[in-house]
Design a protein around this motif. Structure first.
Motif, PDB file in Angstrom:
ATOM      1  N   GLN A 191     -20.675  -5.773  12.810  1.00  0.00           N
ATOM      2  CA  GLN A 191     -21.976  -5.112  12.903  1.00  0.00           C
ATOM      3  C   GLN A 191     -22.882  -5.440  11.718  1.00  0.00           C
ATOM      4  N   GLY A 192     -22.346  -6.207  10.770  1.00  0.00           N
ATOM      5  CA  GLY A 192     -23.132  -6.552   9.594  1.00  0.00           C
ATOM      6  C   GLY A 192     -23.171  -5.473   8.540  1.00  0.00           C
ATOM      7  N   ARG A 193     -22.341  -4.459   8.670  1.00  0.00           N
ATOM      8  CA  ARG A 193     -22.286  -3.362   7.691  1.00  0.00           C
ATOM      9  C   ARG A 193     -21.175  -3.684   6.685  1.00  0.00           C
ATOM     10  N   PHE A 194     -21.466  -4.649   5.837  1.00  0.00           N
ATOM     11  CA  PHE A 194     -20.437  -5.222   4.967  1.00  0.00           C
ATOM     12  C   PHE A 194     -19.945  -4.232   3.905  1.00  0.00           C
ATOM     13  N   GLU A 195     -20.843  -3.456   3.343  1.00  0.00           N
ATOM     14  CA  GLU A 195     -20.421  -2.502   2.312  1.00  0.00           C
ATOM     15  C   GLU A 195     -19.508  -1.429   2.904  1.00  0.00           C
ATOM     16  N   ASP A 196     -19.837  -0.939   4.090  1.00  0.00           N
ATOM     17  CA  ASP A 196     -18.970   0.048   4.742  1.00  0.00           C
ATOM     18  C   ASP A 196     -17.612  -0.566   5.099  1.00  0.00           C
ATOM     19  N   ALA A 197     -17.638  -1.837   5.497  1.00  0.00           N
ATOM     20  CA  ALA A 197     -16.377  -2.518   5.829  1.00  0.00           C
ATOM     21  C   ALA A 197     -15.481  -2.642   4.604  1.00  0.00           C
ATOM     22  N   THR A 198     -16.079  -2.903   3.439  1.00  0.00           N
ATOM     23  CA  THR A 198     -15.260  -3.017   2.226  1.00  0.00           C
ATOM     24  C   THR A 198     -14.524  -1.719   1.927  1.00  0.00           C
ATOM     25  N   LEU A 199     -15.155  -0.589   2.205  1.00  0.00           N
ATOM     26  CA  LEU A 199     -14.505   0.694   1.937  1.00  0.00           C
ATOM     27  C   LEU A 199     -13.259   0.879   2.812  1.00  0.00           C
ATOM     28  N   LYS A 200     -13.342   0.454   4.068  1.00  0.00           N
ATOM     29  CA  LYS A 200     -12.186   0.572   4.966  1.00  0.00           C
ATOM     30  C   LYS A 200     -11.067  -0.377   4.537  1.00  0.00           C
ATOM     31  N   TYR A 201     -11.430  -1.618   4.218  1.00  0.00           N
ATOM     32  CA  TYR A 201     -10.413  -2.576   3.770  1.00  0.00           C
ATOM     33  C   TYR A 201      -9.755  -2.104   2.479  1.00  0.00           C
ATOM     34  N   LYS A 202     -10.566  -1.581   1.571  1.00  0.00           N
ATOM     35  CA  LYS A 202     -10.025  -1.129   0.285  1.00  0.00           C
ATOM     36  C   LYS A 202      -9.061   0.047   0.477  1.00  0.00           C
ATOM     37  N   GLU A 203      -9.446   0.968   1.332  1.00  0.00           N
ATOM     38  CA  GLU A 203      -8.573   2.124   1.585  1.00  0.00           C
ATOM     39  C   GLU A 203      -7.241   1.683   2.179  1.00  0.00           C
ATOM     40  N   ALA A 204      -7.272   0.713   3.084  1.00  0.00           N
ATOM     41  CA  ALA A 204      -6.025   0.201   3.669  1.00  0.00           C
ATOM     42  C   ALA A 204      -5.173  -0.491   2.619  1.00  0.00           C
ATOM     43  N   ILE A 205      -5.824  -1.238   1.724  1.00  0.00           N
ATOM     44  CA  ILE A 205      -5.086  -1.936   0.663  1.00  0.00           C
ATOM     45  C   ILE A 205      -4.409  -0.932  -0.262  1.00  0.00           C
ATOM     46  N   VAL A 206      -5.115   0.136  -0.606  1.00  0.00           N
ATOM     47  CA  VAL A 206      -4.539   1.153  -1.491  1.00  0.00           C
ATOM     48  C   VAL A 206      -3.320   1.801  -0.841  1.00  0.00           C
ATOM     49  N   CYS A 207      -3.400   2.038   0.450  1.00  0.00           N
ATOM     50  CA  CYS A 207      -2.241   2.613   1.154  1.00  0.00           C
ATOM     51  C   CYS A 207      -1.036   1.699   1.038  1.00  0.00           C
ATOM     52  N   ILE A 208      -1.240   0.412   1.251  1.00  0.00           N
ATOM     53  CA  ILE A 208      -0.133  -0.546   1.178  1.00  0.00           C
ATOM     54  C   ILE A 208       0.431  -0.621  -0.226  1.00  0.00           C
ATOM     55  N   LYS A 209      -0.449  -0.687  -1.229  1.00  0.00           N
ATOM     56  CA  LYS A 209       0.022  -0.821  -2.605  1.00  0.00           C
ATOM     57  C   LYS A 209       0.797   0.411  -3.073  1.00  0.00           C
ATOM     58  N   ASN A 210       0.382   1.572  -2.616  1.00  0.00           N
ATOM     59  CA  ASN A 210       1.112   2.782  -2.987  1.00  0.00           C
ATOM     60  C   ASN A 210       2.535   2.758  -2.433  1.00  0.00           C
ATOM     61  N   VAL A 211       2.691   2.214  -1.240  1.00  0.00           N
ATOM     62  CA  VAL A 211       4.042   2.104  -0.658  1.00  0.00           C
ATOM     63  C   VAL A 211       4.794   0.959  -1.325  1.00  0.00           C
ATOM     64  N   GLN A 212       4.113  -0.134  -1.614  1.00  0.00           N
ATOM     65  CA  GLN A 212       4.763  -1.332  -2.152  1.00  0.00           C
ATOM     66  C   GLN A 212       5.338  -1.108  -3.543  1.00  0.00           C
ATOM     67  N   THR A 213       4.691  -0.256  -4.335  1.00  0.00           N
ATOM     68  CA  THR A 213       5.191  -0.028  -5.688  1.00  0.00           C
ATOM     69  C   THR A 213       6.581   0.614  -5.693  1.00  0.00           C
ATOM     70  N   LYS A 214       6.968   1.159  -4.572  1.00  0.00           N
ATOM     71  CA  LYS A 214       8.292   1.810  -4.497  1.00  0.00           C
ATOM     72  C   LYS A 214       9.354   0.868  -3.939  1.00  0.00           C
ATOM     73  N   LYS A 215       8.954  -0.363  -3.630  1.00  0.00           N
ATOM     74  CA  LYS A 215       9.879  -1.357  -3.122  1.00  0.00           C
ATOM     75  C   LYS A 215      10.259  -2.324  -4.228  1.00  0.00           C
ATOM     76  N   LYS A 216      11.401  -2.988  -4.068  1.00  0.00           N
ATOM     77  CA  LYS A 216      11.838  -3.989  -5.034  1.00  0.00           C
ATOM     78  C   LYS A 216      11.036  -5.264  -4.827  1.00  0.00           C
TER      79      LYS A 216
END
Length: 478
Positions: A191-216
């Motif tokens: 839709q061309g709403r790039f700034e809003d898209a970055t917020l969704k991608y960033k939130e997903a990345i944070v979720c993954i990293k929070n789980v990943q830090t507990k893995k070897k």
């Protein structure tokens, strides 16, 4: 209240500075606590490292979500609402504080709190030194030491009393939220709403990293999460390209390339970013690497290299023009007083020479413009008429016609007639004087005198004078 060891907890001492409510809150997994904190060094001055009140925002934490600094859960669950307490914590509880403090400071500064591409667990980071970007935290990371935590418990909310955000989810809930956030980001991007898209991608990345830090690190589960995070990060970088955040794109893609050198899309996005900031060599290297990794991109890369060449040619030409004007201006501004005096003297000499030349009938070169003559001589200079003979005749004819027409329409006044007659008489007199004598008016003696050259004229050769009748008779008698 005197310092006392907390029962069952080693390396912690608590001092209550202000008592809170009488009843102890209920703390369960998912309970959300809101509090202020102040971190101090264990010296005589109690030097403050961080203070949430100065930042203006209280801290929020969900019990049971394995917060990196888990000692804070222990401290907060011993407090009542409204209570203020100071806790002394030994080094075994404070080793990870510099990393947590960095994230908290970045949040307060409005920056991204997560280092996405540090691929070691929190405990490994404690021993593998790298700069956190803050000198005091770097010192604490190199030499861990006991700290004071002054906490003020503001509010306690049960799981059913608030809407849970992604950071407040458990690991299972976070992993389920990732594909949903990913899809939302893709939709916003289209839709061309790039700034809003970055917020969704960033939130997903944070979720993954929070789980990943507990893995070897580098185990299969960790690598699977790493691949998911890289895909989201590259999508995030595509949004940044559209938002013209080129240096941030270079930073994130370089992190991926350093850990995973075969990621073609990372090279492509970094090459695009380098091209936008005029890094020609780096852009060529990245585009060449893309073609090596994926020959199917040959046509696309050929087009990108053509665009790069054109942009660099335009940029180089623009730079040449800019520097040319800049150096000319600098050269003019850097004239010494002697040079300026010399230039003024030269100009004065040129003006004097031109004035002398004009007084002697010597005119400047034909290519000298009226403006140049005005500068050199100090007075207005009009270029003589340089018309061809035919043009001159035409001009004279036109002028004569105009003069006749003007004279025919003008009415002469008596004063004008008298003045013109006097002028005509004076002109006739002058012409009579200047006309040479005709032969019949010259006497023989005058003719003889005229025929002599200047060298032959002596004092005796004097022009005859008109004699009176009396002088002629006297001379005949003699």
């Amino acid at each position: 209240m005197e310092d006392s060891m907390m029962l069952g907890v080693e390396g912690i001492k608590k001092t209550i500075l202000y008592g809170g409510s009488k009843e102890m809150p209920k703390f369960v997994t998912g309970t959300k606590v809101t509090f202020h904190f102040c971190t101090q060094l264990c010296n005589d001055e109690h030097t403050i490292i961080d203070d949430s009140k100065k930042a203006g925002t209280p801290m929020e934490m969900v019990i049971g979500n394995m917060f990196k600094l888990d000692v804070w859960e222990t401290l907060l669950t011993s407090m009542r609402i409204g209570e203020v307490a100071r806790f002394w914590c030994d080094v075994i509880h404070t080793g990870l504080y510099p990393i947590v403090a960095k994230s908290l400071r970045r949040i307060a500064e409005g920056k991204d709190p997560v280092d996405w591409h540090i691929h070691t667990c929190g405990m490994a980071n404690m021993f593998a030194y790298h700069s956190l970007g803050y000198d005091d935290l770097d010192e604490l990371q190199k030499e861990p030491q006991p700290l004071y935590f002054v906490l003020e418990l503001l509010k306690v909310q049960q799981p059913s009393e608030y809407d849970r955000e992604s950071w407040a989810l458990n690991d299972e809930e976070r992993l389920k939220a990732v594909p949903v956030l990913h899809g939302q980001g893709n939709k916003l991007f289209k839709q061309g709403r790039f700034e809003d898209a970055t917020l969704k991608y960033k939130e997903a990345i944070v979720c993954i990293k929070n789980v990943q830090t507990k893995k070897k690190a580098w185990d299969v589960p960790w690598l699977k999460l790493e691949k998911m995070a890289n895909t989201l990060t590259l999508n995030y970088c595509q949004c940044l390209l559209r938002m013209e955040e080129y240096y941030e794109v270079i930073e994130h893609t370089s992190d991926i390339i350093n850990q995973h050198p075969g990621t073609m899309k990372a090279f492509y996005l970094r090459g695009k970013a380098h091209m936008e900031v005029w890094n020609e060599a780096e852009a060529r290297d990245d585009f060449t690497r893309v073609q090596d990794l994926d020959p199917g991109m040959k046509k696309t890369i050929k087009k990108e290299l053509a665009v790069l060449k054109m942009r660099m040619e335009l940029k180089n030409e623009e730079d040449r023009q800019t520097y040319k004007g800049m150096f000319t201006k600098i050269a003019g501004e850097q004239k010494t007083p002697d040079q300026e005096t010399s230039a003024e003297t030269t100009l004065a000499e040129e003006q004097t020479n031109v004035k002398l030349a004009n007084s002697r009938g010597v005119f400047p070169p034909e290519e000298t413009t009226p403006d140049q003559m005005t500068v050199l001589t100090g007075f207005d200079y009009v270029i003589p008429d340089q018309s061809t003979p035919e043009e001159a005749i035409s001009k004279e004819t036109t002028l004569e016609k105009a003069t006749l027409e003007q004279s025919s329409t003008e009415i002469e006044t008596p004063e004008q007639t008298t003045r013109e007659q006097a002028t005509q008489e004076l002109t006739n007199t002058v012409q009579t004087i200047l006309e040479p004598s005709t032969p019949e008016h010259i006497t023989p003696d005058q003719a003889a005198l005229v025929s002599l050259s200047p060298e032959e004229i002596t004092p005796n050769h004097t022009a005859p004078v008109n004699e009176s009748p009396e002088s002629s008779n006297n001379e005949a008698q003699q």
